[in-house]
Design a protein around this motif. Structure first.
Motif, PDB file in Angstrom:
ATOM      1  N   VAL A 124      80.171   0.155  85.375  1.00  0.00           N
ATOM      2  CA  VAL A 124      79.035   0.145  84.625  1.00  0.00           C
ATOM      3  C   VAL A 124      79.176   0.149  82.779  1.00  0.00           C
ATOM      4  O   VAL A 124      78.447  -0.549  82.293  1.00  0.00           O
ATOM      5  CB  VAL A 124      78.537   1.579  84.785  1.00  0.00           C
ATOM      6  CG1 VAL A 124      77.367   1.960  83.870  1.00  0.00           C
ATOM      7  CG2 VAL A 124      77.881   1.570  86.137  1.00  0.00           C
ATOM      8  N   VAL A 125      80.417   0.614  82.314  1.00  0.00           N
ATOM      9  CA  VAL A 125      80.694   0.525  80.933  1.00  0.00           C
ATOM     10  C   VAL A 125      80.851  -0.804  80.776  1.00  0.00           C
ATOM     11  O   VAL A 125      80.584  -1.445  79.738  1.00  0.00           O
ATOM     12  CB  VAL A 125      82.026   1.165  80.884  1.00  0.00           C
ATOM     13  CG1 VAL A 125      82.388   1.046  79.419  1.00  0.00           C
ATOM     14  CG2 VAL A 125      81.634   2.670  80.871  1.00  0.00           C
TER      15      VAL A 125
ATOM     16  N   LEU B 290      81.312   9.467  83.784  1.00  0.00           N
ATOM     17  CA  LEU B 290      81.416   9.046  82.566  1.00  0.00           C
ATOM     18  C   LEU B 290      81.753  10.318  81.601  1.00  0.00           C
ATOM     19  O   LEU B 290      82.456  10.109  80.539  1.00  0.00           O
ATOM     20  CB  LEU B 290      79.895   8.397  82.191  1.00  0.00           C
ATOM     21  CG  LEU B 290      79.625   7.200  82.651  1.00  0.00           C
ATOM     22  CD1 LEU B 290      78.122   6.825  82.582  1.00  0.00           C
ATOM     23  CD2 LEU B 290      80.457   5.892  82.157  1.00  0.00           C
ATOM     24  N   GLY B 291      81.196  11.301  81.907  1.00  0.00           N
ATOM     25  CA  GLY B 291      81.479  12.405  81.145  1.00  0.00           C
ATOM     26  C   GLY B 291      82.969  12.792  81.258  1.00  0.00           C
ATOM     27  O   GLY B 291      83.623  13.430  80.212  1.00  0.00           O
ATOM     28  N   GLY B 292      83.616  12.637  82.372  1.00  0.00           N
ATOM     29  CA  GLY B 292      85.049  13.026  82.781  1.00  0.00           C
ATOM     30  C   GLY B 292      86.031  12.000  82.268  1.00  0.00           C
ATOM     31  O   GLY B 292      87.183  12.254  82.022  1.00  0.00           O
ATOM     32  N   THR B 293      85.256  10.879  81.575  1.00  0.00           N
ATOM     33  CA  THR B 293      86.184   9.911  80.983  1.00  0.00           C
ATOM     34  C   THR B 293      85.996   9.645  79.542  1.00  0.00           C
ATOM     35  O   THR B 293      86.208   8.739  78.738  1.00  0.00           O
ATOM     36  CB  THR B 293      86.128   8.579  81.736  1.00  0.00           C
ATOM     37  OG1 THR B 293      84.802   8.251  81.688  1.00  0.00           O
ATOM     38  CG2 THR B 293      86.725   8.405  83.113  1.00  0.00           C
ATOM     39  N   GLY B 294      85.355  10.939  79.052  1.00  0.00           N
ATOM     40  CA  GLY B 294      85.194  10.816  77.419  1.00  0.00           C
ATOM     41  C   GLY B 294      83.983  10.571  76.860  1.00  0.00           C
ATOM     42  O   GLY B 294      83.921  10.503  75.651  1.00  0.00           O
ATOM     43  N   HIS B 295      82.952  10.155  77.568  1.00  0.00           N
ATOM     44  CA  HIS B 295      81.834   9.653  77.267  1.00  0.00           C
ATOM     45  C   HIS B 295      80.667  10.662  77.285  1.00  0.00           C
ATOM     46  O   HIS B 295      80.602  11.588  78.292  1.00  0.00           O
ATOM     47  CB  HIS B 295      81.253   8.252  78.088  1.00  0.00           C
ATOM     48  CG  HIS B 295      81.964   7.225  78.243  1.00  0.00           C
ATOM     49  ND1 HIS B 295      82.131   6.196  77.078  1.00  0.00           N
ATOM     50  CD2 HIS B 295      82.734   6.732  79.295  1.00  0.00           C
ATOM     51  CE1 HIS B 295      82.985   5.416  77.601  1.00  0.00           C
ATOM     52  NE2 HIS B 295      83.600   5.623  78.695  1.00  0.00           N
ATOM     53  N   ARG B 296      79.878  10.766  76.112  1.00  0.00           N
ATOM     54  CA  ARG B 296      78.618  11.799  76.336  1.00  0.00           C
ATOM     55  C   ARG B 296      77.652  10.980  77.308  1.00  0.00           C
ATOM     56  O   ARG B 296      76.986   9.960  76.939  1.00  0.00           O
ATOM     57  CB  ARG B 296      78.114  11.986  74.909  1.00  0.00           C
ATOM     58  CG  ARG B 296      79.148  12.666  74.173  1.00  0.00           C
ATOM     59  CD  ARG B 296      78.494  12.860  72.698  1.00  0.00           C
ATOM     60  NE  ARG B 296      78.025  11.641  72.229  1.00  0.00           N
ATOM     61  CZ  ARG B 296      77.196  11.570  70.974  1.00  0.00           C
ATOM     62  NH1 ARG B 296      76.487  12.773  70.776  1.00  0.00           N
ATOM     63  NH2 ARG B 296      76.739  10.467  70.538  1.00  0.00           N
TER      64      ARG B 296
ATOM     65  N   GLU C  81      75.691  25.372  75.386  1.00  0.00           N
ATOM     66  CA  GLU C  81      76.493  24.389  75.057  1.00  0.00           C
ATOM     67  C   GLU C  81      76.267  22.949  75.913  1.00  0.00           C
ATOM     68  O   GLU C  81      76.485  22.106  75.159  1.00  0.00           O
ATOM     69  CB  GLU C  81      77.688  24.873  75.636  1.00  0.00           C
ATOM     70  CG  GLU C  81      78.452  26.283  75.119  1.00  0.00           C
ATOM     71  CD  GLU C  81      79.776  26.779  75.800  1.00  0.00           C
ATOM     72  OE1 GLU C  81      80.159  26.107  76.915  1.00  0.00           O
ATOM     73  OE2 GLU C  81      80.147  27.975  75.407  1.00  0.00           O
ATOM     74  N   VAL C  82      75.691  23.125  76.984  1.00  0.00           N
ATOM     75  CA  VAL C  82      75.177  21.987  77.470  1.00  0.00           C
ATOM     76  C   VAL C  82      74.329  21.082  76.599  1.00  0.00           C
ATOM     77  O   VAL C  82      74.243  19.799  76.503  1.00  0.00           O
ATOM     78  CB  VAL C  82      74.494  22.114  78.899  1.00  0.00           C
ATOM     79  CG1 VAL C  82      73.906  20.787  79.502  1.00  0.00           C
ATOM     80  CG2 VAL C  82      75.567  22.941  79.844  1.00  0.00           C
ATOM     81  N   ALA C  83      73.392  21.669  76.094  1.00  0.00           N
ATOM     82  CA  ALA C  83      72.198  21.357  75.098  1.00  0.00           C
ATOM     83  C   ALA C  83      73.066  20.654  73.915  1.00  0.00           C
ATOM     84  O   ALA C  83      72.647  19.560  73.460  1.00  0.00           O
ATOM     85  CB  ALA C  83      71.331  22.433  74.758  1.00  0.00           C
ATOM     86  N   ALA C  84      74.128  21.362  73.375  1.00  0.00           N
ATOM     87  CA  ALA C  84      74.692  20.694  72.137  1.00  0.00           C
ATOM     88  C   ALA C  84      75.299  19.398  72.575  1.00  0.00           C
ATOM     89  O   ALA C  84      75.440  18.495  71.651  1.00  0.00           O
ATOM     90  CB  ALA C  84      75.934  21.696  71.750  1.00  0.00           C
ATOM     91  N   ASP C  85      75.853  19.232  74.133  1.00  0.00           N
ATOM     92  CA  ASP C  85      76.451  17.890  74.363  1.00  0.00           C
ATOM     93  C   ASP C  85      75.262  16.738  74.132  1.00  0.00           C
ATOM     94  O   ASP C  85      75.568  15.795  74.303  1.00  0.00           O
ATOM     95  CB  ASP C  85      76.937  18.350  75.722  1.00  0.00           C
ATOM     96  CG  ASP C  85      78.146  18.877  75.821  1.00  0.00           C
ATOM     97  OD1 ASP C  85      78.984  19.191  74.655  1.00  0.00           O
ATOM     98  OD2 ASP C  85      78.578  19.263  76.677  1.00  0.00           O
ATOM     99  N   LEU C  86      74.130  17.135  74.497  1.00  0.00           N
ATOM    100  CA  LEU C  86      72.932  16.321  74.190  1.00  0.00           C
ATOM    101  C   LEU C  86      72.457  16.179  72.972  1.00  0.00           C
ATOM    102  O   LEU C  86      71.268  15.581  72.713  1.00  0.00           O
ATOM    103  CB  LEU C  86      72.095  16.762  75.118  1.00  0.00           C
ATOM    104  CG  LEU C  86      70.679  15.823  75.571  1.00  0.00           C
ATOM    105  CD1 LEU C  86      71.121  14.274  76.111  1.00  0.00           C
ATOM    106  CD2 LEU C  86      69.791  16.621  76.598  1.00  0.00           C
ATOM    107  N   GLY C  87      73.174  16.801  72.062  1.00  0.00           N
ATOM    108  CA  GLY C  87      72.429  16.712  70.635  1.00  0.00           C
ATOM    109  C   GLY C  87      71.344  17.418  70.257  1.00  0.00           C
ATOM    110  O   GLY C  87      70.423  17.340  69.453  1.00  0.00           O
ATOM    111  N   VAL C  88      71.080  18.564  71.384  1.00  0.00           N
ATOM    112  CA  VAL C  88      69.984  19.534  71.022  1.00  0.00           C
ATOM    113  C   VAL C  88      70.440  20.615  70.741  1.00  0.00           C
ATOM    114  O   VAL C  88      71.214  21.425  71.329  1.00  0.00           O
ATOM    115  CB  VAL C  88      69.121  19.548  72.386  1.00  0.00           C
ATOM    116  CG1 VAL C  88      68.004  20.619  72.336  1.00  0.00           C
ATOM    117  CG2 VAL C  88      68.665  18.101  72.831  1.00  0.00           C
ATOM    118  N   THR C  89      69.794  21.200  69.518  1.00  0.00           N
ATOM    119  CA  THR C  89      70.108  22.456  69.165  1.00  0.00           C
ATOM    120  C   THR C  89      69.626  23.662  69.794  1.00  0.00           C
ATOM    121  O   THR C  89      68.493  23.527  70.514  1.00  0.00           O
ATOM    122  CB  THR C  89      69.988  22.720  67.399  1.00  0.00           C
ATOM    123  OG1 THR C  89      68.520  22.617  67.324  1.00  0.00           O
ATOM    124  CG2 THR C  89      70.740  21.476  66.768  1.00  0.00           C
TER     125      THR C  89
END
Length: 567
Positions: free
Chosen positions: A435-436, A86-92, A22-30
């Motif tokens: 930062v954003v 960043l992850g907690g505010t909706g950013h990957r 699941e963590v990998a999927a968040d990074l776009g890694v299958t």
């Protein structure tokens, strides 16, 4: 961090980890590109870089710092906390970090997984061995050393000048007794007697080379170009000349693949390589960042020590190789470090903080602002927008934070106080917003120097424009080496300055932003495989020693197999 807060190890041990798929999927890694190493760590196959990428460009953010005290000012915790925010505010978001060296882990510094509620987990695996990449670097480096001595023993067909062998051996342990050794003692068949020594693995050119390689093919080419010695005629001798580079590439094949872990809040963390920041590049790998940008909104990476050290090399060396353009830089500061830069305090590694340092004293913070101001200027010199992150401790005072904010307001620089160690991602929300905003503004990134500038001029430009020196004083031996490197075709390589990280100058006792000094260039060496020339300025140790009371004395194992004392 307050007294009631659990230890970093206790916090990490109590964490509930997400399935790594699941963590990998968040990074776009299958899953097809994951190679599991146990339940909570995986290698990422390099084939992922050939997969289609996202339509939009990820924001690329480097975390650096003011000149640190011996205790460090929290770049890793800030990097992790920022990624969590960043992850907690909706950013990957992904955080890309170096792997800790076991030398400092068992020495005085401890591990480098972050701290408090802004850590990478599993923390114990990260600090101890992980997937064996450091051991692969050690083995590849020492194979080359062994082949040098074997070549000498077998007749020295290449005509190597025994007095001009530059390749030493390495070990991932702090051991001052190995700094200078004699090899070949014994019978005639035990090899040629000569003086050499050991460096720590994180100081190996192989480690830096692995950091900068962009593919397996590039890795093999870089290994072949490593210069290990010179002949009596002055010709360079390479790993390819000795027939060693192919076997070294085989040893490093798996180590080239970055490691996937996660933050305490379940976001992806890519951990790869670990070169030192005061004598090498001090950044995580190019490949880790390339994996990050293809599947994230924000890639948060770290550069070792202050902006004068790691950030300059990140910009001038790593970004040249990766082709990635940074969008913003986070500059970590603490009020205790700014007080130290007033010049009124002495902080020693392994010792308690001086009495009175933590008392409310805005004037002491103000007296150290010259260091923060200089590091802001360094980042702006590269056309990058700095965001000052005040890494807050429970012993800080609001009036001291206000002093930092006032300087940032004066300079037109964003500033945020962050409590990510105690509060995790929630404590870094203000920093994430800053930062954003900074990363969304157009970038004007530029290198400090062109590659066709002569080596001596590159060194002088770093010394004067980054460190604030009046100029450089090059020893006769260093001047001769620079001239020889130009002759050998190394003149268009970038340069790295090996100097103390405890001062903007080459003298660790000079705090703030020293002026009226010159950089002494004592020695110059070529790391041709890694792709740079480095100047040694001052007394630099490439093999640390253990302190009087090393961390190793406090680390043990329980009957259930769990670890105690790791920090």
């Amino acid at each position: 961090m307050n007294a009631k807060m659990p230890s970093d190890l206790d916090i990490a041990s109590a964490a509930t980890l997400r399935p790594l798929v699941e963590v990998a999927a968040d990074l776009g890694v299958t899953e097809a590109h994951l190679e599991p190493w146990g339940r909570d760590v995986a290698k990422i196959d390099l084939g992922v870089l050939d997969e289609p990428t996202q339509a939009h460009r990820a924001r690329y953010v480097v975390v650096t710092a003011i000149t640190p005290t011996p205790l460090g000012e929290g770049k890793t915790t800030t990097s992790v906390g920022l990624a969590q925010a960043l992850g907690g505010t909706g950013h990957r978001a992904v955080v890309c970090l170096r792997q800790p060296s076991m030398g400092p882990t068992f020495g005085i510094k401890g591990g480098a997984a972050g701290g408090g509620y802004s850590q990478v987990v599993p923390m114990e695996r990260l600090n101890l061995h992980l997937t064996g990449d450091f051991h692969a670097v050690t083995a590849a480096h020492n194979l080359l050393a062994a082949m040098i001595d074997n070549h000498l023993h077998q007749g020295n067909k290449l005509g190597i000048d025994v007095r001009n062998i530059t390749w030493r051996r390495v070990l991932d342990v702090n051991d001052r007794a190995l700094r200078t050794v004699i090899v070949g003692i014994g019978a005639r068949e035990d090899g040629l007697v000569r003086q050499t020594g050991f460096d720590i693995t994180a100081a190996s050119e192989v480690m830096v080379l692995l950091t900068l390689a962009t593919s397996l093919e590039d890795l093999r080419l870089r290994l072949g170009r490593i210069v290990v010695a010179y002949t009596v005629e002055g010709k360079s001798v390479t790993a390819d000349d000795l027939g060693a580079a192919g076997a070294m590439a085989v040893i490093l094949r798996d180590a080239l693949k970055p490691n996937l872990l996660q933050t305490l809040e379940g976001g992806p963390a890519v951990i790869h390589c670990g070169p030192f920041g005061n004598i090498a590049t001090g950044t995580s790998s190019v490949i880790a960042d390339l994996v990050g940008v293809r599947g994230s909104d924000y890639v948060i990476t770290e550069a070792g020590f202050g902006a004068d050290m790691g950030a300059e090399r990140f910009f001038d060396v790593k970004c040249r190789v990766s082709g990635l353009v940074p969008d913003a830089a986070v500059l970590v500061a603490t009020v205790r470090a700014l007080k130290a830069h007033s010049g009124h305090w002495t902080i020693k590694p392994g010792r308690p903080l001086p009495d009175g340092l933590l008392d409310e004293n805005p004037r002491e913070v103000e007296a150290g602002l010259s260091n923060l101001r200089k590091h802001i200027e360094i980042i702006q010199r590269f056309g990058i927008r700095p965001v000052v992150a005040v890494n807050a401790f429970p012993t800080d005072h609001a009036s001291e934070h206000d002093v930092v904010r006032a300087l940032c307001d004066e300079l037109g620089v964003r500033c945020a106080v962050t409590t990510h160690v105690a509060d995790g991602g929630a404590g870094a929300r203000a920093l994430a917003q800053a930062v954003v905003e900074a990363a969304d503004e157009p970038s004007a990134f530029r290198f400090l120097y062109p590659l066709d500038l002569p080596l001596t001029d590159k060194i002088e430009r770093i010394a004067t424009e980054i460190y604030g020196a009046d100029g450089i004083d090059v020893s006769p031996a260093a001047a001769k080496a620079l001239k020889e490197y130009e002759r050998l075709g190394f003149g268009e390589l970038p340069v790295v300055i090996a100097k103390t990280h405890l001062s903007l100058s080459s003298d660790p006792s000079r705090k703030g932003a020293p002026t009226g000094w010159r950089l002494p260039v004592r020695e110059v060496r070529a790391a041709v495989g890694a792709g740079y020339v480095y100047a040694i300025c001052g007394d630099m140790r490439t093999m640390p020693g253990l302190p009087k009371s090393p961390n190793a004395e406090r680390i043990d194992i329980r009957e259930d197999g769990s670890t105690t004392g790791l920090s």
